[in-house]
Enzyme design. Structure first.
Site, PDB file in Angstrom:
ATOM      1  N   HIS A  36      -8.913  -0.235   9.097  1.00 56.49           N
ATOM      2  CA  HIS A  36      -7.825  -0.961  10.036  1.00 56.49           C
ATOM      3  C   HIS A  36      -8.813  -3.238   9.059  1.00 56.49           C
ATOM      4  CE1 HIS A  36      -6.057  -2.990  12.845  1.00 56.49           C
ATOM      5  NE2 HIS A  36      -6.132  -2.097  13.780  1.00 56.49           N
ATOM      6  N   HIS A  92      -0.729  -1.382   2.873  1.00 54.65           N
ATOM      7  CA  HIS A  92       0.014  -1.711   5.075  1.00 54.65           C
ATOM      8  C   HIS A  92       0.358  -0.030   4.739  1.00 54.65           C
ATOM      9  CE1 HIS A  92       0.435  -2.739   8.444  1.00 54.65           C
ATOM     10  NE2 HIS A  92       0.017  -3.947   7.896  1.00 54.65           N
ATOM     11  N   ASP A  94      -5.470  -8.995   4.898  1.00 59.59           N
ATOM     12  CA  ASP A  94      -7.202  -8.831   5.084  1.00 59.59           C
ATOM     13  C   ASP A  94      -8.230  -9.481   3.544  1.00 59.59           C
ATOM     14  OD1 ASP A  94      -8.205  -8.163   7.286  1.00 59.59           O
ATOM     15  OD2 ASP A  94      -7.704  -6.030   6.744  1.00 59.59           O
TER      16      ASP A  94
HETATM   17  N1  CMC Z   1      -5.798   1.363  -2.900  1.00 53.31           N
HETATM   18  C1  CMC Z   1      -5.526   2.495  -4.164  1.00 53.31           C
HETATM   19  N2  CMC Z   1      -4.848   3.337  -3.486  1.00 53.31           N
HETATM   20  C2  CMC Z   1      -4.379   3.400  -2.533  1.00 53.31           C
HETATM   21  C3  CMC Z   1      -4.927   1.926  -1.311  1.00 53.31           C
HETATM   22  C4  CMC Z   1      -5.378   0.890  -1.823  1.00 53.31           C
HETATM   23  N3  CMC Z   1      -6.035   0.360  -1.364  1.00 53.31           N
HETATM   24  N4  CMC Z   1      -3.806   2.363  -0.394  1.00 53.31           N
HETATM   25  C5  CMC Z   1      -2.877   3.242  -0.254  1.00 53.31           C
HETATM   26  N5  CMC Z   1      -3.175   3.776  -1.444  1.00 53.31           N
HETATM   27  C6  CMC Z   1      -2.676   5.360  -2.123  1.00 53.31           C
HETATM   28  C7  CMC Z   1      -2.326   6.057  -1.742  1.00 53.31           C
HETATM   29  O1  CMC Z   1      -4.031   6.730  -1.843  1.00 53.31           O
HETATM   30  C8  CMC Z   1      -2.006   6.654  -1.688  1.00 53.31           C
HETATM   31  O2  CMC Z   1      -1.536   7.889  -3.070  1.00 53.31           O
HETATM   32  P1  CMC Z   1      -0.843   9.289  -2.910  1.00 53.31           P
HETATM   33  O3  CMC Z   1       0.370   8.919  -2.690  1.00 53.31           O
HETATM   34  O4  CMC Z   1      -1.107   9.081  -4.792  1.00 53.31           O
HETATM   35  O5  CMC Z   1      -1.665  10.151  -2.719  1.00 53.31           O
HETATM   36  C9  CMC Z   1      -0.596   6.206  -1.947  1.00 53.31           C
HETATM   37  O6  CMC Z   1      -1.190   4.844  -1.598  1.00 53.31           O
HETATM   38  C10 CMC Z   1      -0.008   6.177  -0.397  1.00 53.31           C
HETATM   39  O7  CMC Z   1      -1.336   5.290   0.497  1.00 53.31           O
HETATM   40  P2  CMC Z   1      -1.513   5.959   2.377  1.00 53.31           P
HETATM   41  O8  CMC Z   1      -3.014   6.372   2.128  1.00 53.31           O
HETATM   42  O9  CMC Z   1      -0.317   7.247   2.519  1.00 53.31           O
HETATM   43  O10 CMC Z   1      -0.835   4.428   2.856  1.00 53.31           O
HETATM   44  P3  CMC Z   1      -1.344   4.696   4.383  1.00 53.31           P
HETATM   45  O11 CMC Z   1       0.090   4.020   5.046  1.00 53.31           O
HETATM   46  O12 CMC Z   1      -1.804   6.015   5.031  1.00 53.31           O
HETATM   47  O13 CMC Z   1      -2.397   3.740   4.402  1.00 53.31           O
HETATM   48  C11 CMC Z   1      -3.542   1.939   4.744  1.00 53.31           C
HETATM   49  C12 CMC Z   1      -2.419   2.452   5.099  1.00 53.31           C
HETATM   50  C13 CMC Z   1      -3.626   0.579   4.735  1.00 53.31           C
HETATM   51  C14 CMC Z   1      -5.014   2.285   5.644  1.00 53.31           C
HETATM   52  C15 CMC Z   1      -4.130   1.882   2.918  1.00 53.31           C
HETATM   53  O14 CMC Z   1      -4.028   1.081   2.446  1.00 53.31           O
HETATM   54  C16 CMC Z   1      -5.745   1.275   2.274  1.00 53.31           C
HETATM   55  O15 CMC Z   1      -6.281   2.154   3.116  1.00 53.31           O
HETATM   56  N6  CMC Z   1      -5.593   0.157   2.492  1.00 53.31           N
HETATM   57  C17 CMC Z   1      -6.855  -0.395   2.522  1.00 53.31           C
HETATM   58  C18 CMC Z   1      -8.074  -0.443   3.496  1.00 53.31           C
HETATM   59  C19 CMC Z   1      -7.275  -2.292   3.920  1.00 53.31           C
HETATM   60  O16 CMC Z   1      -6.703  -2.886   3.348  1.00 53.31           O
HETATM   61  N7  CMC Z   1      -6.637  -1.931   5.554  1.00 53.31           N
HETATM   62  C20 CMC Z   1      -6.418  -3.065   5.637  1.00 53.31           C
HETATM   63  C21 CMC Z   1      -4.645  -2.796   6.351  1.00 53.31           C
HETATM   64  S1  CMC Z   1      -4.401  -4.534   6.480  1.00 53.31           S
HETATM   65  C22 CMC Z   1      -5.027  -5.171   8.643  1.00 53.31           C
HETATM   66  C23 CMC Z   1      -4.184  -4.122   9.439  1.00 53.31           C
HETATM   67  O17 CMC Z   1      -4.049  -3.770   9.851  1.00 53.31           O
HETATM   68  O18 CMC Z   1      -5.863  -4.016   9.691  1.00 53.31           O
END
Ligand code: CMC
Length: 438
Positions: free
Chosen positions: A270, A309, A365
């Protein structure tokens, strides 16, 4: 059979019974599924939605977000227009009260916030107890929780006047606590708030004043901080805001509730992501190392921090504005070389099938930390810079939740997957178990 529009017809193949369920605002009420039973002893159908991927937990009139089209609006106003034209406190007023303030309302609001920027001297003493290398988010979280003991009447959350007073106090005191935590780590004496300065200028003065009577903030940098604060002020039902609503739903006081939201924000998935982005860019070091890093991400060994996201499946509109702000900031501070690595990383990622397929774009971010670093903040301060403005959104959502007659204490259901009932086994009959099996 002709059915009412705006309804859903569900046939339960277990019983061959059919149900008609109203659809409103693109949702059905999960509780309407409870009538679907296989027999009188059946509890009724529930939905299973880990991480709330497809569940609206509330109705809200604060922030509109369309993740597919990359739209973000506060109270109907596009984020781009607010970032171009408003001060942070003007946007804070809008988010809390629902309308942009008149000149007189803004003056009164600004005076009220400024009047509450001071913290009790005992809060200062409390903060002196932190270790010199305490993480700023840890200090912010615990100090905000401690405010609950300074304002015991805050627990009277049913009284709108008392509620309003805590909202003003929290918005006023957040930069002061954040600045105190910054100076505490450097062993510098605390700087008291200055009511003649704007919200961001006062924060910068409390952070960076040395022996001069007043820190002279660059207007470009204080405006940049103002814009960054506007962009971070609310983002509907994200993890920390949902925490604010969930904890607030137990009628805990707003300081304890805000401390819980800060805790949620601190996680690297987050708000803590901005800190991680800088660490990642420092590790990548040169453009030549980017392809190797991307390969690690695609192999599932790493995450590209600042990308992806839950809701935005298109470019995050906040990231677009932040990129522009970066150029203005670098005119004053000099170019942060990490921006070139970030831009190259973005270029490569956005043309790669892995990221395209998963709709992964830079989020808020990705670029914010590079600006904060150019302004003089260390990476562990970045999430605090997210938490100060997000306090406004948390409080607006908390207030809305308390006034919503449909809301009750948050209490999700579960699908139990444990052992069915079994009889107690006395210790002497339990035998020996390998430690690893426990
Ligand atoms: N790098 C590489 N792969 C990713 C990333 C990433 N940053 N984010 C998602 N994926 C992949 C994930 O591995 C999955 O792949 P697969 O379908 O093969 O398993 C696919 O994309 C879908 O991802 P998810 O984890 O199911 O998506 P989510 O909605 O649960 O997670 C998230 C959203 C923001 C937690 C995630 O994208 C992430 O961990 N990003 C990096 C951390 C980050 O930048 N966070 C800040 C978010 S914006 C500000 C805020 O709200 O705080």
């Amino acid at each position: 059979m002709q059915q009412e529009p705006d309804t859903l017809t569900v046939t339960d193949n277990r019983t061959n019974l059919t149900y008609t369920i109203p659809v409103s605002n693109g949702t059905i009420r999960a509780i309407d599924l409870r009538q679907i039973k296989t027999g009188p002893d059946d509890f009724g159908l529930m939905t299973y939605d880990p991480a709330f991927m497809n569940t609206a937990s509330c109705r809200s009139a604060i922030t509109y977000l369309d993740g597919d089209r990359g739209i973000l609006r506060y109270r109907g106003y596009p984020i781009e227009q607010l970032a171009d034209n408003c001060t942070f406190l003007e946007v804070a007023y809008l988010i809390i009260n629902g309308e942009l303030p008149t000149e007189e309302e803004l003056n009164t609001w600004t005076c009220q916030i400024q009047r509450h920027t001071m913290v009790h001297e005992n809060v200062k003493k409390f903060m002196e107890g932190f270790h010199h290398d305490a993480h700023p988010m840890g200090m912010l979280m615990t100090t905000v929780a401690a405010l609950s003991t300074f304002y015991p009447n805050a627990r009277n959350i049913a009284d709108p006047t008392i509620r309003r007073q805590q909202i003003i106090r929290l918005i006023g005191k957040m930069p002061t606590i954040a600045a105190y935590s910054y100076r505490h780590r450097l062993g510098l004496p605390y700087v008291y708030p200055d009511p003649d300065l704007s919200y961001t200028q006062n924060y910068m003065n409390m952070l960076w004043r040395r022996i001069e009577p007043r820190y002279s903030a660059s207007p470009v940098l204080s405006r940049a901080l103002e814009v960054l604060f506007i962009l971070h002020a609310d983002h509907e039902q994200n993890c920390s805001t949902s925490t604010m609503r969930a904890v607030g739903s137990s009628h805990a006081d707003p300081y304890a509730t805000t401390a819980a939201a800060i805790a949620a924000l601190s996680g690297p998935l987050h708000g803590g992501a901005n800190e991680e982005v800088l660490r990642m860019l420092a590790e990548i070091k040169t453009k030549e190392n980017i392809p190797g890093f991307i390969e690690q991400v695609k192999a599932g060994n790493r995450k590209l921090m600042g990308f992806g996201h839950r809701v935005y499946k298109n470019y995050d509109p906040r990231a677009r504005i932040i990129k522009q702000v970066a150029d203005e900031v670098f005119e004053v501070t000099g170019r942060n070389p990490k921006i070139d690595i970030a831009i190259e990383l973005e270029k490569i990622a956005l043309s790669d099938e892995y990221f395209i397929k998963r709709k992964l774009y830079p989020n808020v971010d990705f670029y914010s930390g590079i600006i904060y670093q150019a302004m003089g903040f260390t990476p562990d301060e970045f999430t605090v810079l997210f938490g100060i403005p997000r306090t406004v959104g948390w409080l607006a959502q908390w207030q809305e939740m308390l006034g919503d007659s449909e809301q009750k204490i948050a209490r999700p259901r579960q699908v139990y997957t444990g052992v069915e009932q079994r009889d107690f086994i006395p210790m002497r009959e339990r035998g020996v178990r390998e430690l690893a099996e426990v």
